[in-house]
Design a protein around this motif. Structure first.
Motif, PDB file in Angstrom:
ATOM      1  N   LEU A  10      -6.117   2.342  46.329  1.00  0.00           N
ATOM      2  CA  LEU A  10      -6.423   3.717  46.727  1.00  0.00           C
ATOM      3  C   LEU A  10      -6.402   3.742  48.249  1.00  0.00           C
ATOM      4  O   LEU A  10      -7.186   3.069  48.909  1.00  0.00           O
ATOM      5  N   CYS A  11      -5.466   4.516  48.776  1.00  0.00           N
ATOM      6  CA  CYS A  11      -5.254   4.513  50.218  1.00  0.00           C
ATOM      7  C   CYS A  11      -5.728   5.867  50.765  1.00  0.00           C
ATOM      8  O   CYS A  11      -5.082   6.883  50.551  1.00  0.00           O
ATOM      9  N   LEU A  12      -6.864   5.840  51.439  1.00  0.00           N
ATOM     10  CA  LEU A  12      -7.504   7.092  51.859  1.00  0.00           C
ATOM     11  C   LEU A  12      -7.411   7.256  53.376  1.00  0.00           C
ATOM     12  O   LEU A  12      -7.795   6.351  54.123  1.00  0.00           O
ATOM     13  N   ASP A  13      -6.886   8.393  53.798  1.00  0.00           N
ATOM     14  CA  ASP A  13      -6.791   8.644  55.237  1.00  0.00           C
ATOM     15  C   ASP A  13      -6.838  10.154  55.437  1.00  0.00           C
ATOM     16  O   ASP A  13      -6.291  10.904  54.643  1.00  0.00           O
ATOM     17  N   GLU A  14      -7.472  10.598  56.502  1.00  0.00           N
ATOM     18  CA  GLU A  14      -7.551  12.060  56.699  1.00  0.00           C
ATOM     19  C   GLU A  14      -6.266  12.612  57.308  1.00  0.00           C
ATOM     20  O   GLU A  14      -6.056  13.824  57.329  1.00  0.00           O
ATOM     21  N   SER A  15      -5.403  11.738  57.797  1.00  0.00           N
ATOM     22  CA  SER A  15      -4.169  12.200  58.436  1.00  0.00           C
ATOM     23  C   SER A  15      -3.009  12.203  57.448  1.00  0.00           C
ATOM     24  O   SER A  15      -2.556  11.150  56.986  1.00  0.00           O
ATOM     25  N   GLY A  16      -2.505  13.398  57.147  1.00  0.00           N
ATOM     26  CA  GLY A  16      -1.359  13.524  56.244  1.00  0.00           C
ATOM     27  C   GLY A  16      -0.131  12.858  56.843  1.00  0.00           C
ATOM     28  O   GLY A  16       0.691  12.270  56.130  1.00  0.00           O
ATOM     29  N   GLU A  17       0.005  12.933  58.135  1.00  0.00           N
ATOM     30  CA  GLU A  17       1.175  12.362  58.810  1.00  0.00           C
ATOM     31  C   GLU A  17       1.141  10.827  58.744  1.00  0.00           C
ATOM     32  O   GLU A  17       2.161  10.183  58.538  1.00  0.00           O
ATOM     33  N   MET A  18      -0.051  10.248  58.912  1.00  0.00           N
ATOM     34  CA  MET A  18      -0.171   8.788  58.779  1.00  0.00           C
ATOM     35  C   MET A  18       0.183   8.372  57.350  1.00  0.00           C
ATOM     36  O   MET A  18       0.908   7.391  57.136  1.00  0.00           O
ATOM     37  N   LEU A  19      -0.314   9.118  56.370  1.00  0.00           N
ATOM     38  CA  LEU A  19      -0.035   8.759  54.974  1.00  0.00           C
ATOM     39  C   LEU A  19       1.455   8.877  54.667  1.00  0.00           C
ATOM     40  O   LEU A  19       2.031   8.042  53.964  1.00  0.00           O
ATOM     41  N   ARG A  20       2.084   9.911  55.215  1.00  0.00           N
ATOM     42  CA  ARG A  20       3.525  10.096  54.989  1.00  0.00           C
ATOM     43  C   ARG A  20       4.288   8.878  55.537  1.00  0.00           C
ATOM     44  O   ARG A  20       5.198   8.355  54.913  1.00  0.00           O
ATOM     45  N   ARG A  21       3.865   8.436  56.708  1.00  0.00           N
ATOM     46  CA  ARG A  21       4.527   7.279  57.323  1.00  0.00           C
ATOM     47  C   ARG A  21       4.259   5.994  56.536  1.00  0.00           C
ATOM     48  O   ARG A  21       5.123   5.123  56.427  1.00  0.00           O
ATOM     49  N   ALA A  22       3.053   5.874  56.006  1.00  0.00           N
ATOM     50  CA  ALA A  22       2.720   4.687  55.217  1.00  0.00           C
ATOM     51  C   ALA A  22       3.615   4.627  53.965  1.00  0.00           C
ATOM     52  O   ALA A  22       4.163   3.571  53.621  1.00  0.00           O
ATOM     53  N   ARG A  23       3.768   5.774  53.335  1.00  0.00           N
ATOM     54  CA  ARG A  23       4.602   5.838  52.121  1.00  0.00           C
ATOM     55  C   ARG A  23       6.068   5.515  52.456  1.00  0.00           C
ATOM     56  O   ARG A  23       6.720   4.739  51.773  1.00  0.00           O
ATOM     57  N   GLN A  24       6.525   6.096  53.573  1.00  0.00           N
ATOM     58  CA  GLN A  24       7.905   5.869  54.030  1.00  0.00           C
ATOM     59  C   GLN A  24       8.135   4.372  54.320  1.00  0.00           C
ATOM     60  O   GLN A  24       9.166   3.810  53.977  1.00  0.00           O
ATOM     61  N   ARG A  25       7.133   3.766  54.925  1.00  0.00           N
ATOM     62  CA  ARG A  25       7.256   2.342  55.278  1.00  0.00           C
ATOM     63  C   ARG A  25       7.389   1.485  54.012  1.00  0.00           C
ATOM     64  O   ARG A  25       8.176   0.548  53.977  1.00  0.00           O
ATOM     65  N   LEU A  26       6.591   1.824  52.978  1.00  0.00           N
ATOM     66  CA  LEU A  26       6.697   1.087  51.711  1.00  0.00           C
ATOM     67  C   LEU A  26       8.122   1.182  51.168  1.00  0.00           C
ATOM     68  O   LEU A  26       8.715   0.177  50.767  1.00  0.00           O
ATOM     69  N   HIS A  27       8.691   2.400  51.181  1.00  0.00           N
ATOM     70  CA  HIS A  27      10.051   2.600  50.656  1.00  0.00           C
ATOM     71  C   HIS A  27      11.053   1.796  51.455  1.00  0.00           C
ATOM     72  O   HIS A  27      11.919   1.123  50.895  1.00  0.00           O
ATOM     73  N   ARG A  28      10.918   1.869  52.780  1.00  0.00           N
ATOM     74  CA  ARG A  28      11.873   1.162  53.644  1.00  0.00           C
ATOM     75  C   ARG A  28      11.843  -0.346  53.398  1.00  0.00           C
ATOM     76  O   ARG A  28      12.850  -1.019  53.530  1.00  0.00           O
ATOM     77  N   GLN A  78      -5.412  12.169  50.843  1.00  0.00           N
ATOM     78  CA  GLN A  78      -5.694  12.694  52.190  1.00  0.00           C
ATOM     79  C   GLN A  78      -7.082  13.304  52.183  1.00  0.00           C
ATOM     80  O   GLN A  78      -7.295  14.376  51.620  1.00  0.00           O
ATOM     81  N   GLU A  79      -8.023  12.617  52.797  1.00  0.00           N
ATOM     82  CA  GLU A  79      -9.404  13.098  52.795  1.00  0.00           C
ATOM     83  C   GLU A  79     -10.206  12.463  53.933  1.00  0.00           C
ATOM     84  O   GLU A  79      -9.938  11.335  54.344  1.00  0.00           O
ATOM     85  N   ASP A  80     -11.176  13.220  54.397  1.00  0.00           N
ATOM     86  CA  ASP A  80     -12.108  12.712  55.401  1.00  0.00           C
ATOM     87  C   ASP A  80     -13.133  11.833  54.673  1.00  0.00           C
ATOM     88  O   ASP A  80     -13.861  12.329  53.807  1.00  0.00           O
ATOM     89  N   VAL A  81     -13.198  10.573  55.032  1.00  0.00           N
ATOM     90  CA  VAL A  81     -14.098   9.653  54.314  1.00  0.00           C
ATOM     91  C   VAL A  81     -15.563  10.076  54.476  1.00  0.00           C
ATOM     92  O   VAL A  81     -16.405   9.750  53.633  1.00  0.00           O
ATOM     93  N   ARG A  82     -15.862  10.874  55.509  1.00  0.00           N
ATOM     94  CA  ARG A  82     -17.253  11.326  55.699  1.00  0.00           C
ATOM     95  C   ARG A  82     -17.658  12.344  54.646  1.00  0.00           C
ATOM     96  O   ARG A  82     -18.838  12.627  54.455  1.00  0.00           O
TER      97      ARG A  82
END
Ligand SMILES: C[S@@+](CC[C@H](N)C(=O)[O-])C[C@H]1O[C@@H](n2cnc3c(N)ncnc32)[C@H](O)[C@@H]1O
Length: 216
Positions: free
Chosen positions: A65-83, A95-99
């Motif tokens: 479960l990969c939780l991050d509040e930044s949609g752009e960071m998550l998009r890049r993380a997903r892209q990196r996995l594909h690459r 995409q969520e604020d852990v607080r």
């Protein structure tokens, strides 16, 4: 929902490369061999996916479960996995604020918080560690790579100067809530975690930790 880190996501890899080379990645992956048996992993504040790729490669059987509040960071993380040709079938991006995150279940056996606990002032840090702790049981492991300040001497002066500049930058660039670094050790200990191993590098500025939750 926009995050202060969205703006930085595009430049984050380059900033890291220019300022630290591969040093931070070595800190993130220091204890990867020790967590190969983990089956349910919670990665908080993953960022652009550099650690995630190594985790999925080293531990293909784990659900993440990969939780991050930044949609752009998550998009890049997903892209990196594909690459990298790595499967995302076992990775859930949230995409969520852990607080504000409300965890369900208590089945996580590995938590990863690399360079994120330093984003929070003490009250928020306590609440975040408390929330995360609700998801884990006895024996769970916790990987933590982060900055720190040595106790004394020129290494402390150097680290304090670096941290002051870094916090000023991140406060402007991302509206970071923290003004200064808070030591997470007592907070983790309060929640039943024990430090199993620590590697300190860069003249005391960086730490890689492996923690484990003790039994009652
Ligand atoms: C300094 S970056 C660290 C990224 C990566 N883990 C690393 O090792 O470089 C902090 C990351 O945590 C995320 N983050 C910051 N505050 C957060 C919060 N309150 N809830 C969830 N994610 C958060 C940011 O979007 C960013 O991806």
């Amino acid at each position: 929902m926009s995050s202060g880190f969205d703006r930085l996501a595009r430049w984050y890899r380059w900033m890291e490369l220019l300022s630290a080379g591969e040093t931070l990645q070595r800190c993130r992956t220091e204890y990867l061999d020790e967590v190969r048996s983990a089956r349910r992993v919670l990665v908080v504040g993953e960022g652009n996916g550099r650690f995630l790729c190594e985790l999925v490669r080293a531990n293909p059987g784990a659900s993440v479960l990969c939780l991050d509040e930044s949609g752009e960071m998550l998009r890049r993380a997903r892209q990196r996995l594909h690459r990298r040709g790595l499967s995302e079938t076992r990775v859930r991006f949230v995409q969520e604020d852990v607080r504000r995150w409300e965890p369900s279940g208590r089945d996580v056996d590995l938590v990863v918080t690399h360079f994120i606990l330093d984003c929070f002032p003490i009250d928020q840090l306590e609440s975040v560690v408390g929330r995360i702790s609700k998801t884990v049981g006895e024996g769970a492991q916790w990987l933590l790579a982060d900055f720190q300040a040595p106790a004394s001497g020129w290494r402390r002066v150097r680290a304090r100067l670096f941290l002051r500049i870094m916090y000023a930058f991140f406060r402007i660039a991302t509206r970071l809530p923290a003004m200064d670094l808070v030591d997470p050790d007592p907070v983790l200990e309060d929640h039943g975690f024990r430090l199993c191993s620590r590697r300190v590098s860069e003249w005391g500025l960086l730490r890689s930790d492996l923690w484990q939750r003790e039994g009652p």
